[in-house]
Design an enzyme around this catalytic site. Structure first.
Site, mmCIF file in Angstrom:
data_model
loop_
_atom_site.group_PDB
_atom_site.id
_atom_site.type_symbol
_atom_site.label_atom_id
_atom_site.label_comp_id
_atom_site.label_asym_id
_atom_site.label_seq_id
_atom_site.Cartn_x
_atom_site.Cartn_y
_atom_site.Cartn_z
ATOM 1 N N GLY A 13 42.685 55.807 45.309
ATOM 2 C CA GLY A 13 41.812 54.814 44.678
ATOM 3 C C GLY A 13 41.507 53.676 45.646
ATOM 4 O O GLY A 13 41.724 53.798 46.860
ATOM 5 N N ALA A 14 41.047 52.560 45.089
ATOM 6 C CA ALA A 14 40.625 51.433 45.919
ATOM 7 C C ALA A 14 41.780 50.925 46.792
ATOM 8 O O ALA A 14 41.625 50.743 48.001
ATOM 9 C CB ALA A 14 40.106 50.315 45.017
ATOM 10 N N GLY A 16 44.765 52.527 47.348
ATOM 11 C CA GLY A 16 45.337 53.637 48.112
ATOM 12 C C GLY A 16 44.573 53.840 49.416
ATOM 13 O O GLY A 16 45.173 53.950 50.497
ATOM 14 N N ASN A 99 50.049 48.780 38.816
ATOM 15 C CA ASN A 99 49.855 47.815 37.733
ATOM 16 C C ASN A 99 50.691 48.181 36.528
ATOM 17 O O ASN A 99 50.948 49.354 36.272
ATOM 18 C CB ASN A 99 48.385 47.834 37.275
ATOM 19 C CG ASN A 99 47.499 47.005 38.179
ATOM 20 O OD1 ASN A 99 47.962 46.103 38.862
ATOM 21 N ND2 ASN A 99 46.219 47.316 38.172
ATOM 22 N N LYS A 178 52.689 39.519 37.024
ATOM 23 C CA LYS A 178 51.351 40.079 37.254
ATOM 24 C C LYS A 178 50.826 40.752 35.984
ATOM 25 O O LYS A 178 49.644 40.640 35.654
ATOM 26 C CB LYS A 178 51.360 41.078 38.419
ATOM 27 C CG LYS A 178 49.945 41.570 38.713
ATOM 28 C CD LYS A 178 49.770 42.319 39.986
ATOM 29 C CE LYS A 178 48.280 42.607 40.207
ATOM 30 N NZ LYS A 178 48.042 43.861 40.914
ATOM 31 N N ASN A 186 42.225 41.423 32.474
ATOM 32 C CA ASN A 186 41.630 42.763 32.530
ATOM 33 C C ASN A 186 40.915 43.181 31.247
ATOM 34 O O ASN A 186 39.736 43.549 31.308
ATOM 35 C CB ASN A 186 42.687 43.792 32.945
ATOM 36 C CG ASN A 186 43.082 43.618 34.411
ATOM 37 O OD1 ASN A 186 42.995 42.521 34.941
ATOM 38 N ND2 ASN A 186 43.505 44.676 35.052
ATOM 39 N N GLU A 260 44.146 51.349 32.497
ATOM 40 C CA GLU A 260 45.605 51.201 32.494
ATOM 41 C C GLU A 260 46.076 50.341 31.310
ATOM 42 O O GLU A 260 47.134 49.734 31.370
ATOM 43 C CB GLU A 260 46.052 50.590 33.815
ATOM 44 C CG GLU A 260 45.737 51.508 34.980
ATOM 45 C CD GLU A 260 46.359 51.053 36.291
ATOM 46 O OE1 GLU A 260 47.385 51.616 36.690
ATOM 47 O OE2 GLU A 260 45.805 50.120 36.897
HETATM 48 O O1 PAF Z 1 43.434 44.390 38.132
HETATM 49 C C1 PAF Z 1 42.756 43.554 38.775
HETATM 50 O O2 PAF Z 1 41.535 43.651 38.916
HETATM 51 C C2 PAF Z 1 43.485 42.401 39.444
HETATM 52 O O3 PAF Z 1 44.845 42.560 39.243
HETATM 53 C C3 PAF Z 1 43.046 41.009 38.972
HETATM 54 C C4 PAF Z 1 44.103 40.014 39.319
HETATM 55 C C5 PAF Z 1 42.762 40.962 37.502
HETATM 56 C C6 PAF Z 1 41.854 40.547 39.765
HETATM 57 O O4 PAF Z 1 40.685 41.278 39.547
#
Ligand code: PAF
Length: 298
Positions: A13-14, A16, A99, A178, A186, A260
């Protein structure tokens, strides 16, 4: 440190592709791992491309469907819903920078906690097309040993590739932090179809962002985590710093892919329920994202 080190990056992915390209540029023997044979064939043929500002660099690296043995480090960057499908080599340091909550526990079950390192990265990268990413902003990668794995080599490998690395004694705290921020930014950006910065400009959206992060922080509190800074402030700061970014969840929704949400809001609702703590707003955004996913698929 010798560059003869072998590093596998799991997930094309982005992030990776970004990590694979940077490590290859630094001279490491890099394997990018993807479970889809057809995509593996295309990535071998076309290589990967990283765009930074107006510069673009192409890398031809090894791409495999399975992680080879004798790796000095494996970096897991697959979507959280794919963690359970991974086949890991034995006695190998495994670093997850994924994530959401729950990935580490799955990896520990597969390979033993003594091999696991965990953390987060705030590197910002967008997948433009298969194998082609734009590195939109440099960030920090924070990692720590889950139990006894050494952080020394993984840290040096990443630093050698140009990443800014910090070591933490409490990777689970960093992951929670996070996740709480992701739990606000998100789903809201994905539902509203807006870049991160717009969340600060719409009064009601900003209010909801704060409420979602507070719900997540309360659940983290039931697991014993205390944060030295208000996570609401951190989330607002992230929105400001990444104002033009399209969040990973909105990227997924726009691409018609699964998100996710289960490992982020879903886990928060589930863990809240176990602790007799209701998380009504998190539950609503969870339900809306699940609905959007199915609308995209239908
Ligand atoms: O998942 C994401 O896109 C990033 O963790 C965040 C911090 C929301 C920034 O776009």
């Amino acid at each position: 440190m010798s560059n003869a080190y072998s590093v596998s990056i799991v997930g094309p992915g982005a992030l990776g592709c970004l990590f694979a390209g940077k490590l290859a540029k630094a001279g490491f023997r890099v394997h990018l791992i993807d479970y889809k044979q057809e995509r593996v064939n295309r990535l071998i043929k076309n290589g990967i491309e990283i765009i930074e500002g107006d510069k673009s660099e192409q890398y031809h690296i090894h791409v495999n469907t399975h992680i080879p043995t004798m790796q000095d480090l494996v970096i897991v960057l697959v979507k959280s819903y794919s963690t359970a499908n991974l086949i890991l080599p034995p006695d190998t340091p495994i670093l997850t920078l994924q994530n959401g909550l729950g990935n580490v526990e799955i990896l520990c079950k597969k390979t033993g906690s003594e091999n696991i390192l965990a953390g987060i990265t705030t590197e910002a990268s967008t997948l433009i097309e298969e194998g082609k990413v734009r590195h939109t902003a440099s960030g920090t990668t924070i990692l720590g040993s889950w139990t006894t794995a050494s952080v020394k080599e993984p840290k040096e490998i990443l630093e050698r590739a140009g990443f800014y690395v910090e070591v933490t004694n409490s990777p689970s705290q960093v992951i929670w932090e996070k996740t709480a921020i992701n739990a606000g930014i998100n789903p809201l950006t994905a539902i509203l179809n807006i870049p991160n910065g717009m969340l600060l400009k719409i009064r009601e959206a900003r209010e909801l962002l704060r409420e979602l992060v507070i719900e997540a922080s309360k659940v983290a509190g039931t697991e014993g985590y205390r944060f030295s800074r208000s996570l609401v402030e951190v989330a607002e700061e992230v929105c400001e710093k990444t104002a033009d970014n399209i969040s990973s969840m909105l990227q997924d929704i726009r691409a018609g892919k699964r998100t996710e949400i289960d490992a982020i809001s879903g886990e928060i609702v589930r863990r809240g329920t176990s602790a007799f703590l209701t998380t009504p707003r998190t539950k609503v955004v969870y339900q809306l994202i699940r609905s959007l996913e199915q609308r995209e698929i239908a």
